[in-house]
Design a protein around this motif. Structure first.
Motif, PDB file in Angstrom:
ATOM      1  N   UNK A 126      17.311  -2.297   8.528  1.00  0.00           N
ATOM      2  CA  UNK A 126      15.882  -2.575   8.618  1.00  0.00           C
ATOM      3  C   UNK A 126      15.546  -3.832   7.837  1.00  0.00           C
ATOM      4  N   UNK A 127      15.307  -4.950   8.534  1.00  0.00           N
ATOM      5  CA  UNK A 127      14.959  -6.192   7.837  1.00  0.00           C
ATOM      6  C   UNK A 127      13.480  -6.204   7.434  1.00  0.00           C
ATOM      7  N   UNK A 128      13.157  -6.986   6.439  1.00  0.00           N
ATOM      8  CA  UNK A 128      11.768  -7.213   6.030  1.00  0.00           C
ATOM      9  C   UNK A 128      11.002  -5.931   5.732  1.00  0.00           C
ATOM     10  N   UNK A 129      11.527  -5.126   4.832  1.00  0.00           N
ATOM     11  CA  UNK A 129      10.895  -3.866   4.449  1.00  0.00           C
ATOM     12  C   UNK A 129       9.906  -4.122   3.313  1.00  0.00           C
ATOM     13  N   UNK A 130       8.657  -3.711   3.524  1.00  0.00           N
ATOM     14  CA  UNK A 130       7.625  -3.817   2.498  1.00  0.00           C
ATOM     15  C   UNK A 130       7.612  -2.548   1.660  1.00  0.00           C
ATOM     16  N   UNK A 131       7.703  -2.721   0.342  1.00  0.00           N
ATOM     17  CA  UNK A 131       7.687  -1.603  -0.597  1.00  0.00           C
ATOM     18  C   UNK A 131       6.781  -1.952  -1.763  1.00  0.00           C
ATOM     19  N   UNK A 132       6.016  -0.980  -2.275  1.00  0.00           N
ATOM     20  CA  UNK A 132       5.222  -1.257  -3.471  1.00  0.00           C
ATOM     21  C   UNK A 132       6.118  -1.348  -4.708  1.00  0.00           C
ATOM     22  N   UNK A 133       5.602  -1.984  -5.733  1.00  0.00           N
ATOM     23  CA  UNK A 133       6.339  -2.108  -6.997  1.00  0.00           C
ATOM     24  C   UNK A 133       6.530  -0.714  -7.595  1.00  0.00           C
ATOM     25  N   UNK A 134       7.723  -0.469  -8.141  1.00  0.00           N
ATOM     26  CA  UNK A 134       8.012   0.803  -8.788  1.00  0.00           C
ATOM     27  C   UNK A 134       9.352   1.362  -8.349  1.00  0.00           C
ATOM     28  N   UNK A 135       9.639   2.594  -8.782  1.00  0.00           N
ATOM     29  CA  UNK A 135      10.874   3.282  -8.420  1.00  0.00           C
ATOM     30  C   UNK A 135      10.568   4.309  -7.343  1.00  0.00           C
ATOM     31  N   UNK A 136      11.360   4.287  -6.267  1.00  0.00           N
ATOM     32  CA  UNK A 136      11.117   5.146  -5.115  1.00  0.00           C
ATOM     33  C   UNK A 136      12.392   5.921  -4.782  1.00  0.00           C
ATOM     34  N   UNK A 137      12.342   7.248  -4.935  1.00  0.00           N
ATOM     35  CA  UNK A 137      13.477   8.117  -4.659  1.00  0.00           C
ATOM     36  C   UNK A 137      13.467   8.498  -3.184  1.00  0.00           C
ATOM     37  N   UNK A 138      14.547   8.143  -2.485  1.00  0.00           N
ATOM     38  CA  UNK A 138      14.649   8.342  -1.038  1.00  0.00           C
ATOM     39  C   UNK A 138      15.903   9.154  -0.732  1.00  0.00           C
ATOM     40  N   UNK A 139      15.790  10.087   0.226  1.00  0.00           N
ATOM     41  CA  UNK A 139      16.948  10.865   0.682  1.00  0.00           C
ATOM     42  C   UNK A 139      17.155  10.603   2.173  1.00  0.00           C
ATOM     43  N   UNK A 140      18.432  10.409   2.553  1.00  0.00           N
ATOM     44  CA  UNK A 140      18.814  10.220   3.949  1.00  0.00           C
ATOM     45  C   UNK A 140      19.765  11.340   4.330  1.00  0.00           C
ATOM     46  N   UNK A 141      19.431  12.054   5.422  1.00  0.00           N
ATOM     47  CA  UNK A 141      20.261  13.136   5.949  1.00  0.00           C
ATOM     48  C   UNK A 141      20.704  12.774   7.359  1.00  0.00           C
ATOM     49  N   UNK A 142      21.944  13.162   7.711  1.00  0.00           N
ATOM     50  CA  UNK A 142      22.486  12.859   9.034  1.00  0.00           C
ATOM     51  C   UNK A 142      23.448  13.971   9.443  1.00  0.00           C
TER      52      UNK A 142
END
Length: 150
Positions: free
Chosen positions: A116-132
């Motif tokens: 995913x190119x050009x991803x906008x995210x706010x400032x800070x720490x973001x915990x993300x989980x990916x399931x497959x």
């Protein structure tokens, strides 16, 4: 008659020149409002270890900390002849309540991962989980923190 033609030529030239201005459109992965949600209790980014035939999910971090917009890349690896099921990919922003990011990343999911190119995210720490899941029904998962600097 001639003044109408000159005016037409000038307005046409303005239309053509304004159409050549590049338009920048980043993909918002996490909104400011979602970033303000409270963190989940006891959540920690983990990496499962051990022998498993389930697919591996790996976040590729290009730099630490990130600056928005950034390029988000996650790779998938399957084993034993199984194939990754792209329709099974789920991405969750771990907050209270959890935020399902899957619809936002679906156009960027491939068998090999998420690109995913050009991803906008706010400032800070973001915990993300990916399931497959793979074609044999085995699951794989990973959690990671996106640390976004101003």
């Amino acid at each position: 008659m001639r003044s109408w033609f000159v005016g037409f030529a000038i307005s046409t030239a303005c239309l053509v020149s304004s159409a050549t201005i590049p338009v920048y459109a980043a993909h918002v992965l996490i909104t400011e409002e979602e970033a303000k949600l409270p963190p989940p209790k006891g959540a920690v980014a983990t990496d499962r270890r051990g022998v498993t035939r389930g697919p591996k999910v790996r976040y590729i971090d290009e730099s630490e900390p990130l600056h928005s917009p950034t390029h988000l890349q996650v790779t998938f690896e399957s084993f034993g002849g199984a194939k990754i099921d792209p329709d099974s990919v789920r991405v969750t922003y771990l907050k209270t309540p959890n935020v399902d990011l899957t619809p936002r990343i679906k156009p960027f999911v491939q068998n090999a991962g998420i690109d995913m190119p050009d991803v906008e995210l706010p400032v800070g720490d973001h915990l993300v989980r990916v399931d497959v899941k793979d074609s044999d029904g085995r699951t794989g998962s990973t959690s990671f923190v996106l640390k976004v600097a101003p």
